[in-house]
Design an enzyme around this catalytic site. Structure first.
Site, PDB file in Angstrom:
ATOM      1  N   TYR A 282      -8.453   8.209 -11.970  1.00  0.00           N
ATOM      2  CA  TYR A 282      -8.852   9.054 -10.841  1.00  0.00           C
ATOM      3  C   TYR A 282     -10.241   9.623 -11.112  1.00  0.00           C
ATOM      4  O   TYR A 282     -10.582   9.933 -12.250  1.00  0.00           O
ATOM      5  CB  TYR A 282      -7.864  10.199 -10.656  1.00  0.00           C
ATOM      6  CG  TYR A 282      -6.478   9.769 -10.235  1.00  0.00           C
ATOM      7  CD1 TYR A 282      -6.260   9.156  -9.002  1.00  0.00           C
ATOM      8  CD2 TYR A 282      -5.377   9.993 -11.060  1.00  0.00           C
ATOM      9  CE1 TYR A 282      -4.982   8.777  -8.612  1.00  0.00           C
ATOM     10  CE2 TYR A 282      -4.100   9.609 -10.671  1.00  0.00           C
ATOM     11  CZ  TYR A 282      -3.910   8.997  -9.442  1.00  0.00           C
ATOM     12  OH  TYR A 282      -2.653   8.621  -9.061  1.00  0.00           O
TER      13      TYR A 282
ATOM     14  N   HIS B 134       0.412  -2.425  -3.352  1.00  0.00           N
ATOM     15  CA  HIS B 134      -0.036  -1.201  -4.026  1.00  0.00           C
ATOM     16  C   HIS B 134       0.554   0.007  -3.297  1.00  0.00           C
ATOM     17  O   HIS B 134       0.715  -0.013  -2.068  1.00  0.00           O
ATOM     18  CB  HIS B 134      -1.564  -1.139  -4.006  1.00  0.00           C
ATOM     19  CG  HIS B 134      -2.140  -0.128  -4.928  1.00  0.00           C
ATOM     20  ND1 HIS B 134      -2.262   1.216  -4.582  1.00  0.00           N
ATOM     21  CD2 HIS B 134      -2.614  -0.239  -6.192  1.00  0.00           C
ATOM     22  CE1 HIS B 134      -2.795   1.864  -5.595  1.00  0.00           C
ATOM     23  NE2 HIS B 134      -3.022   1.019  -6.593  1.00  0.00           N
TER      24      HIS B 134
ATOM     25  N   ASP C 169      -8.403   1.879 -11.881  1.00  0.00           N
ATOM     26  CA  ASP C 169      -9.370   2.863 -12.375  1.00  0.00           C
ATOM     27  C   ASP C 169      -8.684   4.197 -12.634  1.00  0.00           C
ATOM     28  O   ASP C 169      -7.694   4.511 -11.975  1.00  0.00           O
ATOM     29  CB  ASP C 169     -10.419   3.151 -11.286  1.00  0.00           C
ATOM     30  CG  ASP C 169     -11.665   2.318 -11.439  1.00  0.00           C
ATOM     31  OD1 ASP C 169     -11.680   1.433 -12.293  1.00  0.00           O
ATOM     32  OD2 ASP C 169     -12.614   2.553 -10.690  1.00  0.00           O
TER      33      ASP C 169
ATOM     34  N   PHE D  12      -1.931   6.296 -12.727  1.00  0.00           N
ATOM     35  CA  PHE D  12      -1.252   6.979 -11.615  1.00  0.00           C
ATOM     36  C   PHE D  12      -0.903   8.440 -11.909  1.00  0.00           C
ATOM     37  O   PHE D  12      -0.444   9.155 -11.027  1.00  0.00           O
ATOM     38  CB  PHE D  12       0.021   6.219 -11.189  1.00  0.00           C
ATOM     39  CG  PHE D  12      -0.263   4.868 -10.609  1.00  0.00           C
ATOM     40  CD1 PHE D  12      -0.718   4.735  -9.307  1.00  0.00           C
ATOM     41  CD2 PHE D  12      -0.089   3.715 -11.370  1.00  0.00           C
ATOM     42  CE1 PHE D  12      -1.003   3.481  -8.769  1.00  0.00           C
ATOM     43  CE2 PHE D  12      -0.364   2.465 -10.843  1.00  0.00           C
ATOM     44  CZ  PHE D  12      -0.818   2.337  -9.534  1.00  0.00           C
TER      45      PHE D  12
END
Length: 225
Positions: A68, A189, A66, A79
């Site tokens: 942020y 992750h 997703d 990211f």
């Protein structure tokens, strides 16, 4: 919503915009905006991954989930956050791994990864929008078939790419990638909840450059200004 893709992506993706799932997604987003719902990133940034990294220049793909969901963070690259915004925990861990993996890497004061995107690192989230403060709120609304098609097209039409799949969500996309034509790197992750379970020490950044070197491709300069 402005679909500002680099023209090189159009043969792979332009037909998707007329499919029922994408028309439904567009209606859903229009309703969100009409109701005054705060959605990130801003409309002009939604397709930045496809705008900054042309199809034929992709070398590395880093898959996120997703955008942020905090104010001024997301700007269309997985990211990555805009300059002037605090670096999120997952990105801090990515920087820690880079420092351990790439000799001389200095941890930057910001989280803007645009320079990677402009070198051929496709920073792609599987869902390209999200409601403010509601993680996962735009999942299963139509984005996933679109981003899956982008991954599939890269796998089928390109050769010698590096796919970095961090965490179970990203690793579920491995079925879209031909491992006989590309290298698929998997790890935990980088979230603080899982980074110590195999993200730290994965050395994906040096492995990517070693693979590119073997292909006589220009290496990615992972250092950020």
């Amino acid at each position: 919503m402005p679909t500002t893709l680099h023209p090189s992506w159009l043969p792979a993706l332009q037909n998707e915009f007329q499919k029922p799932y994408m028309l439904g997604l567009n209606q859903f987003l229009e309703q969100e905006y009409k109701q005054g719902t705060i959605v990130y990133p801003k409309p002009s940034d939604v397709f930045n991954a496809f705008k900054f990294t042309p199809f034929n220049e992709v070398k590395v793909v880093i898959l996120g989930q997703d955008p942020y969901y905090g104010a001024n963070q997301a700007h269309g690259l997985s990211f990555s956050v805009q300059k002037g915004v605090a670096v999120p925990p997952s990105l801090k861990n990515i920087y820690k791994e880079l420092q351990a993996d790439i000799p001389g890497f200095n941890i930057p004061s910001h989280g803007d990864l645009s320079s990677w995107a402009k070198q051929g690192v496709l920073l792609l989230n599987s869902t390209l929008t999200v409601r403010s403060d509601q993680p996962g709120s735009h999942q299963k609304m139509g984005w996933e078939p679109f981003t899956d098609q982008a991954i599939r097209a890269l796998s089928e039409q390109r050769e010698g790419l590096v796919f970095m799949l961090w965490g179970r969500h990203a690793q579920a996309k491995a079925s879209l990638i031909d491992p006989t034509k590309h290298v698929v790197l998997t790890a935990a992750h980088p979230s603080p909840f899982s980074a110590y379970n195999g993200f730290f020490g994965c050395k994906h950044f040096s492995k990517a450059n070693a693979y590119l070197l073997n292909k006589a491709e220009k290496l990615i300069n992972w250092q950020l200004d």
